[in-house]
Design a protein around this motif. Structure first.
Motif, mmCIF file in Angstrom:
data_model
loop_
_atom_site.group_PDB
_atom_site.id
_atom_site.type_symbol
_atom_site.label_atom_id
_atom_site.label_comp_id
_atom_site.label_asym_id
_atom_site.label_seq_id
_atom_site.Cartn_x
_atom_site.Cartn_y
_atom_site.Cartn_z
ATOM 1 N N CYS A 159 60.558 50.945 51.619
ATOM 2 C CA CYS A 159 59.698 50.795 50.440
ATOM 3 C C CYS A 159 60.507 50.975 49.158
ATOM 4 C CB CYS A 159 58.554 51.800 50.488
ATOM 5 S SG CYS A 159 57.425 51.576 51.892
ATOM 6 N N ALA A 160 61.447 51.912 49.175
ATOM 7 C CA ALA A 160 62.301 52.128 48.001
ATOM 8 C C ALA A 160 63.146 50.896 47.725
ATOM 9 C CB ALA A 160 63.196 53.349 48.219
ATOM 10 N N ASP A 161 63.619 50.246 48.782
ATOM 11 C CA ASP A 161 64.399 49.020 48.609
ATOM 12 C C ASP A 161 63.551 47.898 48.027
ATOM 13 O OD1 ASP A 161 66.612 50.280 49.673
ATOM 14 O OD2 ASP A 161 66.340 49.455 51.690
ATOM 15 N N THR A 162 62.273 47.878 48.388
ATOM 16 C CA THR A 162 61.372 46.816 47.937
ATOM 17 C C THR A 162 60.880 47.040 46.512
ATOM 18 O OG1 THR A 162 60.619 46.480 50.214
ATOM 19 C CG2 THR A 162 59.204 45.628 48.478
ATOM 20 N N ALA A 163 60.785 48.306 46.092
ATOM 21 C CA ALA A 163 60.182 48.635 44.789
ATOM 22 C C ALA A 163 60.792 47.872 43.617
ATOM 23 C CB ALA A 163 60.251 50.142 44.558
ATOM 24 N N PRO A 164 62.122 47.731 43.500
ATOM 25 C CA PRO A 164 62.678 47.012 42.346
ATOM 26 C C PRO A 164 62.371 45.518 42.348
ATOM 27 C CG PRO A 164 64.350 48.378 43.430
ATOM 28 C CD PRO A 164 63.183 48.306 44.347
ATOM 29 N N ILE A 165 61.964 44.988 43.495
ATOM 30 C CA ILE A 165 61.676 43.557 43.589
ATOM 31 C C ILE A 165 60.384 43.207 42.848
ATOM 32 C CG2 ILE A 165 61.006 41.736 45.223
ATOM 33 C CD1 ILE A 165 62.895 43.018 47.242
ATOM 34 N N GLY A 224 62.216 40.166 51.092
ATOM 35 C CA GLY A 224 63.085 40.005 49.935
ATOM 36 C C GLY A 224 62.453 39.148 48.859
ATOM 37 N N LEU A 225 63.082 39.135 47.680
ATOM 38 C CA LEU A 225 62.545 38.377 46.548
ATOM 39 C C LEU A 225 62.431 36.886 46.849
ATOM 40 C CD1 LEU A 225 61.544 38.433 43.619
ATOM 41 C CD2 LEU A 225 63.923 38.193 42.881
ATOM 42 N N LEU A 271 56.517 32.568 49.561
ATOM 43 C CA LEU A 271 55.153 32.849 49.987
ATOM 44 C C LEU A 271 54.166 32.660 48.847
ATOM 45 C CD1 LEU A 271 55.961 36.014 52.100
ATOM 46 C CD2 LEU A 271 55.013 33.898 53.014
ATOM 47 N N ILE A 272 54.535 33.117 47.670
ATOM 48 C CA ILE A 272 53.644 32.991 46.512
ATOM 49 C C ILE A 272 53.505 31.534 46.094
ATOM 50 C CG2 ILE A 272 53.489 33.490 44.038
ATOM 51 C CD1 ILE A 272 54.473 36.326 44.766
ATOM 52 N N ASP A 273 54.607 30.790 46.107
ATOM 53 C CA ASP A 273 54.536 29.369 45.762
ATOM 54 C C ASP A 273 53.619 28.626 46.723
ATOM 55 O OD1 ASP A 273 56.231 29.657 43.609
ATOM 56 O OD2 ASP A 273 58.038 29.051 44.706
ATOM 57 N N ALA A 274 53.745 28.945 48.025
ATOM 58 C CA ALA A 274 52.885 28.299 49.018
ATOM 59 C C ALA A 274 51.431 28.677 48.805
ATOM 60 C CB ALA A 274 53.341 28.690 50.419
ATOM 61 N N THR A 275 51.187 29.943 48.463
ATOM 62 C CA THR A 275 49.807 30.397 48.252
ATOM 63 C C THR A 275 49.223 29.801 46.976
ATOM 64 O OG1 THR A 275 50.439 32.474 49.324
ATOM 65 C CG2 THR A 275 48.326 32.437 48.206
ATOM 66 N N LEU A 276 50.052 29.657 45.936
ATOM 67 C CA LEU A 276 49.591 29.007 44.705
ATOM 68 C C LEU A 276 49.166 27.564 44.982
ATOM 69 C CD1 LEU A 276 52.173 30.312 42.084
ATOM 70 C CD2 LEU A 276 49.693 30.618 41.970
ATOM 71 N N LYS A 277 49.956 26.906 45.800
ATOM 72 C CA LYS A 277 49.616 25.530 46.163
ATOM 73 C C LYS A 277 48.301 25.498 46.919
ATOM 74 C CE LYS A 277 51.465 21.513 48.640
ATOM 75 N NZ LYS A 277 52.610 20.997 49.437
ATOM 76 N N ASP A 278 48.125 26.443 47.825
ATOM 77 C CA ASP A 278 46.895 26.512 48.601
ATOM 78 C C ASP A 278 45.711 26.862 47.708
ATOM 79 O OD1 ASP A 278 45.501 26.594 51.222
ATOM 80 O OD2 ASP A 278 45.237 28.701 50.724
ATOM 81 N N ALA A 279 45.934 27.793 46.755
ATOM 82 C CA ALA A 279 44.848 28.215 45.854
ATOM 83 C C ALA A 279 44.405 27.092 44.944
ATOM 84 C CB ALA A 279 45.298 29.412 45.034
ATOM 85 N N ALA A 280 45.332 26.157 44.656
ATOM 86 C CA ALA A 280 45.004 25.050 43.761
ATOM 87 C C ALA A 280 44.242 23.939 44.469
ATOM 88 C CB ALA A 280 46.284 24.478 43.161
ATOM 89 N N ALA A 281 44.229 23.982 45.799
ATOM 90 C CA ALA A 281 43.528 22.957 46.554
ATOM 91 C C ALA A 281 42.024 23.066 46.322
ATOM 92 C CB ALA A 281 43.843 23.081 48.040
ATOM 93 N N PRO A 282 41.285 21.929 46.345
ATOM 94 C CA PRO A 282 39.849 21.964 46.067
ATOM 95 C C PRO A 282 39.050 22.844 47.008
ATOM 96 C CG PRO A 282 40.693 19.707 46.035
ATOM 97 C CD PRO A 282 41.801 20.576 46.556
ATOM 98 N N THR A 283 39.548 23.019 48.253
ATOM 99 C CA THR A 283 38.787 23.809 49.224
ATOM 100 C C THR A 283 39.120 25.278 49.198
ATOM 101 O OG1 THR A 283 40.477 23.335 50.895
ATOM 102 C CG2 THR A 283 38.578 21.844 50.795
ATOM 103 N N ALA A 284 40.106 25.638 48.366
ATOM 104 C CA ALA A 284 40.537 27.037 48.364
ATOM 105 C C ALA A 284 39.442 27.935 47.826
ATOM 106 C CB ALA A 284 41.793 27.187 47.508
ATOM 107 N N LEU A 326 56.975 39.949 39.136
ATOM 108 C CA LEU A 326 55.976 39.836 38.068
ATOM 109 C C LEU A 326 56.547 39.137 36.841
ATOM 110 C CD1 LEU A 326 54.314 43.365 38.385
ATOM 111 C CD2 LEU A 326 53.383 41.172 39.132
ATOM 112 N N ALA A 327 57.839 39.327 36.594
ATOM 113 C CA ALA A 327 58.483 38.630 35.483
ATOM 114 C C ALA A 327 58.568 37.132 35.755
ATOM 115 C CB ALA A 327 59.881 39.198 35.243
ATOM 116 N N ALA A 328 58.738 36.776 37.030
ATOM 117 C CA ALA A 328 58.834 35.369 37.400
ATOM 118 C C ALA A 328 57.468 34.680 37.401
ATOM 119 C CB ALA A 328 59.489 35.228 38.774
ATOM 120 N N TYR A 329 56.411 35.480 37.603
ATOM 121 C CA TYR A 329 55.050 34.926 37.658
ATOM 122 C C TYR A 329 54.147 35.754 36.736
ATOM 123 C CZ TYR A 329 56.788 32.727 41.963
ATOM 124 O OH TYR A 329 57.523 32.006 42.894
ATOM 125 N N PRO A 330 54.372 35.686 35.430
ATOM 126 C CA PRO A 330 53.664 36.598 34.509
ATOM 127 C C PRO A 330 52.154 36.399 34.443
ATOM 128 C CG PRO A 330 54.868 34.908 33.299
ATOM 129 C CD PRO A 330 55.285 34.779 34.726
#
Length: 319
Positions: free
Chosen positions: A168-174, A293-294, A300-313, A179-183
């Motif tokens: 978890c400590a290793d993941t925390a700085p990510i 990892g980052l 994963l987020i890019d794929a989910t954004l694409k899915d969220a943008a779909a009309p059925t999401a 959030l900076a990449a996806y404000p």
């Protein structure tokens, strides 16, 4: 591969063995216990399980307590209910992207199915399929969770974490980098999941909430991860001083365990959701187990954004 629990109702030792696997998993040794249990299928009594745990070098008081208190039984009951809903009537039963395979499968047959599934998925979309394969979206209670990011963000990233867990400590700085990449697209929520073998962790989580009561949750969050070897009561009070908190008020909250119920609530919710170790993420309610990892999180987020943008999401609401 995602392992699901479906012990036979006619074999009480099997149920306890599955609990033992999850208790070992809480200490980072699920698969080691998994292998030992399969190698000793005729020896699964409580005494046998304790012997195996000792042989794996587990912290025995936490393991024994989890076994005796049936800490992880809700996870197994959830898996059993899910299996029933999916029509599972025998073990092993496999699902490869929803394709059911019943009964023992050899390497060749499993490999053939996986190859056929992959052949029909463009490489650019395979991460999205992994999100779908992680199980149905779960509603997560974020009413009192510390959060970063806009409430209108289409992506909800929830992490169940442990202040004494090195992964978890290793993941925390990510997370700040993400959030900076996806404000505007990502909202991050923190959930408490102190593991039983981490003796100082629970009080550290209470300390974070006590600091949060004074407006400095994230500052204490960073201090705790930066000093995982210093999480005793005196260490926590020292960190409070460094953050210029009202120390008498902080100490009173710590000693009265004012925030214990909040930590317990997250633990119980994590168990209900199938959290079996830390870090454990949910992206729009879909489970992602283990340190990520980052680059992988971005995919994963890019794929989910694409899915969220779909009309059925349909977004998963926070309760």
């Amino acid at each position: 591969m995602l392992f699901k629990h479906a012990p036979s109702a006619s074999n009480p030792n099997a149920l306890l063995a599955h609990e033992a696997a999850l208790a070992a998993g809480a200490q980072g040794k699920f698969w080691e216990m998994h292998d030992v249990l399969f190698e000793n299928q005729t020896r699964l009594s409580r005494a046998d399980l304790l012997k195996y745990a000792n042989g794996l070098g587990l912290y025995m008081p936490a393991f024994q307590s989890a076994l005796d208190n049936h800490t992880y039984r809700p996870i197994i009951e959830r898996d059993l209910a899910e299996a029933k809903g999916l029509g599972v009537t025998t073990t092993p039963t496999f699902f490869v992207n929803g394709r059911r395979l019943v009964g023992p499968q050899g390497y060749a047959s499993l490999g053939a199915v996986i190859d056929s599934v992959l052949a029909g998925i463009p490489k650019s979309q395979r991460v999205q399929e992994e999100i779908v394969a992680s199980g149905p979206a779960q509603a997560i209670n974020l009413r009192h969770a510390p959060v970063k990011g806009p409430a209108t963000a289409p992506i909800s990233l929830v992490e169940f974490t442990d202040f004494e867990c090195p992964f978890c400590a290793d993941t925390a700085p990510i997370i700040p980098q993400l959030l900076a990449a996806y404000p505007t697209q990502v909202r991050f929520a923190f959930k408490h999941y102190p593991l039983p073998m981490h003796r100082e962790s629970r009080l550290a989580h209470e300390a974070a909430l006590a600091a949060g009561e004074q407006g400095k949750f994230w500052e204490m969050h960073d201090a705790l991860f930066a000093g995982q070897d210093k999480l005793t009561r005196d260490d926590l009070i020292a960190k409070a001083k460094q953050l210029n908190l009202d120390v008498p008020r902080f100490t009173k909250d710590l000693d009265s365990h004012r925030f214990k119920s909040a930590v317990d609530s997250d633990l119980q919710e994590g168990n209900r959701l199938g959290v079996d170790g830390t870090p454990f993420f949910f992206i729009n309610g879909h489970a992602i187990s283990g340190a990520v990892g980052l680059p992988a999180l971005k995919q994963l987020i890019d794929a989910t954004l694409k899915d969220a943008a779909a009309p059925t999401a349909k977004p998963v609401p926070a309760r």
